[in-house]
Design an enzyme around this catalytic site. Sequence first.
Site, PDB file in Angstrom:
ATOM      1  N   HIS A 103      -4.186   1.248   7.568  1.00 22.35           N
ATOM      2  CA  HIS A 103      -2.833   1.821   7.607  1.00 22.35           C
ATOM      3  C   HIS A 103      -2.718   2.984   6.614  1.00 22.35           C
ATOM      4  O   HIS A 103      -2.224   4.057   6.958  1.00 22.35           O
ATOM      5  CB  HIS A 103      -1.816   0.709   7.283  1.00 22.35           C
ATOM      6  CG  HIS A 103      -0.395   1.150   7.224  1.00 22.35           C
ATOM      7  ND1 HIS A 103       0.551   0.712   8.124  1.00 22.35           N
ATOM      8  CD2 HIS A 103       0.264   1.977   6.370  1.00 22.35           C
ATOM      9  CE1 HIS A 103       1.726   1.260   7.816  1.00 22.35           C
ATOM     10  NE2 HIS A 103       1.577   2.021   6.748  1.00 22.35           N
ATOM     11  N   GLU A 104      -3.190   2.771   5.384  1.00 24.07           N
ATOM     12  CA  GLU A 104      -3.076   3.818   4.351  1.00 24.07           C
ATOM     13  C   GLU A 104      -3.988   5.008   4.652  1.00 24.07           C
ATOM     14  O   GLU A 104      -3.592   6.159   4.460  1.00 24.07           O
ATOM     15  CB  GLU A 104      -3.372   3.244   2.957  1.00 24.07           C
ATOM     16  CG  GLU A 104      -2.407   2.154   2.512  1.00 24.07           C
ATOM     17  CD  GLU A 104      -0.943   2.479   2.702  1.00 24.07           C
ATOM     18  OE1 GLU A 104      -0.534   3.652   2.551  1.00 24.07           O
ATOM     19  OE2 GLU A 104      -0.172   1.550   3.018  1.00 24.07           O
ATOM     20  N   HIS A 129      -2.480   7.368   7.028  1.00 24.19           N
ATOM     21  CA  HIS A 129      -1.541   8.317   6.410  1.00 24.19           C
ATOM     22  C   HIS A 129      -2.258   9.596   5.967  1.00 24.19           C
ATOM     23  O   HIS A 129      -1.670  10.672   5.996  1.00 24.19           O
ATOM     24  CB  HIS A 129      -0.842   7.698   5.192  1.00 24.19           C
ATOM     25  CG  HIS A 129       0.350   6.868   5.538  1.00 24.19           C
ATOM     26  ND1 HIS A 129       1.432   7.348   6.243  1.00 24.19           N
ATOM     27  CD2 HIS A 129       0.643   5.575   5.269  1.00 24.19           C
ATOM     28  CE1 HIS A 129       2.326   6.391   6.390  1.00 24.19           C
ATOM     29  NE2 HIS A 129       1.874   5.301   5.806  1.00 24.19           N
ATOM     30  N   GLN A 165       2.936  10.072   1.386  1.00 24.95           N
ATOM     31  CA  GLN A 165       4.236   9.417   1.411  1.00 24.95           C
ATOM     32  C   GLN A 165       5.130   9.844   0.248  1.00 24.95           C
ATOM     33  O   GLN A 165       6.326   9.577   0.268  1.00 24.95           O
ATOM     34  CB  GLN A 165       4.076   7.894   1.410  1.00 24.95           C
ATOM     35  CG  GLN A 165       3.466   7.369   2.694  1.00 24.95           C
ATOM     36  CD  GLN A 165       3.334   5.877   2.650  1.00 24.95           C
ATOM     37  OE1 GLN A 165       2.306   5.339   2.230  1.00 24.95           O
ATOM     38  NE2 GLN A 165       4.385   5.181   3.059  1.00 24.95           N
ATOM     39  N   CYS A 194       6.386   0.095   7.106  1.00 28.52           N
ATOM     40  CA  CYS A 194       5.948   1.218   6.284  1.00 28.52           C
ATOM     41  C   CYS A 194       7.097   1.641   5.392  1.00 28.52           C
ATOM     42  O   CYS A 194       8.250   1.679   5.836  1.00 28.52           O
ATOM     43  CB  CYS A 194       5.525   2.360   7.211  1.00 28.52           C
ATOM     44  SG  CYS A 194       4.967   3.846   6.362  1.00 28.52           S
ATOM     45  N   LEU A 195       6.784   1.964   4.135  1.00 25.13           N
ATOM     46  CA  LEU A 195       7.822   2.417   3.204  1.00 25.13           C
ATOM     47  C   LEU A 195       8.456   3.730   3.650  1.00 25.13           C
ATOM     48  O   LEU A 195       9.566   4.049   3.245  1.00 25.13           O
ATOM     49  CB  LEU A 195       7.238   2.557   1.791  1.00 25.13           C
ATOM     50  CG  LEU A 195       6.828   1.238   1.134  1.00 25.13           C
ATOM     51  CD1 LEU A 195       6.008   1.493  -0.112  1.00 25.13           C
ATOM     52  CD2 LEU A 195       8.045   0.387   0.807  1.00 25.13           C
ATOM     53  N   GLY A 207       0.841  -1.195   0.000  1.00 25.62           N
ATOM     54  CA  GLY A 207       0.000   0.000   0.000  1.00 25.62           C
ATOM     55  C   GLY A 207       0.873   1.242   0.000  1.00 25.62           C
ATOM     56  O   GLY A 207       2.024   1.209   0.450  1.00 25.62           O
TER      57      GLY A 207
END
Length: 184
Positions: A153-154, A157, A65, A110-111, A60
């Site tokens: 999670h997304e 953000h 991000q 997480c990225l 995701g």
Amino acid sequence: MITMKDIVREGHPSLRLPAKDVSLPASEEDKNILKSLMEYVQNSQDPEMAEKYGLRPGIGLAAPQINITKKMIAVHVRDKKGNLFSHALFNPKIISHSLEKSYLTAGEGCLSVDRVVPGFVPRHSRVTIKGTKMDGEEVKLRLRGLPAIVFQHEIDHLNGIMFYDHINEKDPFEIESGAVPIER
């Protein structure tokens, strides 16, 4: 094409700002951004592409991000039965959720976070998400298991929330009573 150099890391102000709604119908620029988010998660799961471009695998990605504070997410993940949940959405939001909680037994990553953060992240076991696809169609998704966790999670953000904000500081591996463990 988005690569790891385009992904902002923890500490970057965009990760803590509430994202703005995308005006619909979406502009070509916003559609291209959403498309690039989905391309990243798909490319990062392709071993050849990931190696060629140095992509960290992700399931995701949210616009904040990549330093764009607009409500856009892309998710490309399979549930435990192998069903693919692949959605690029404008203005996604959780419209209902279960009281029952779940958590990933391996914890979340997480990225935008280059370190391992130990601990369990309590999430709703089931969520219903509403959002708008690239073509303007409004969708309603009823999710459970890993897909439900990834969407939460997304969407976090988009609200300036990082996954580790949910971890209990005093007892990172505390499991809420009745919480359902989810294997990755």
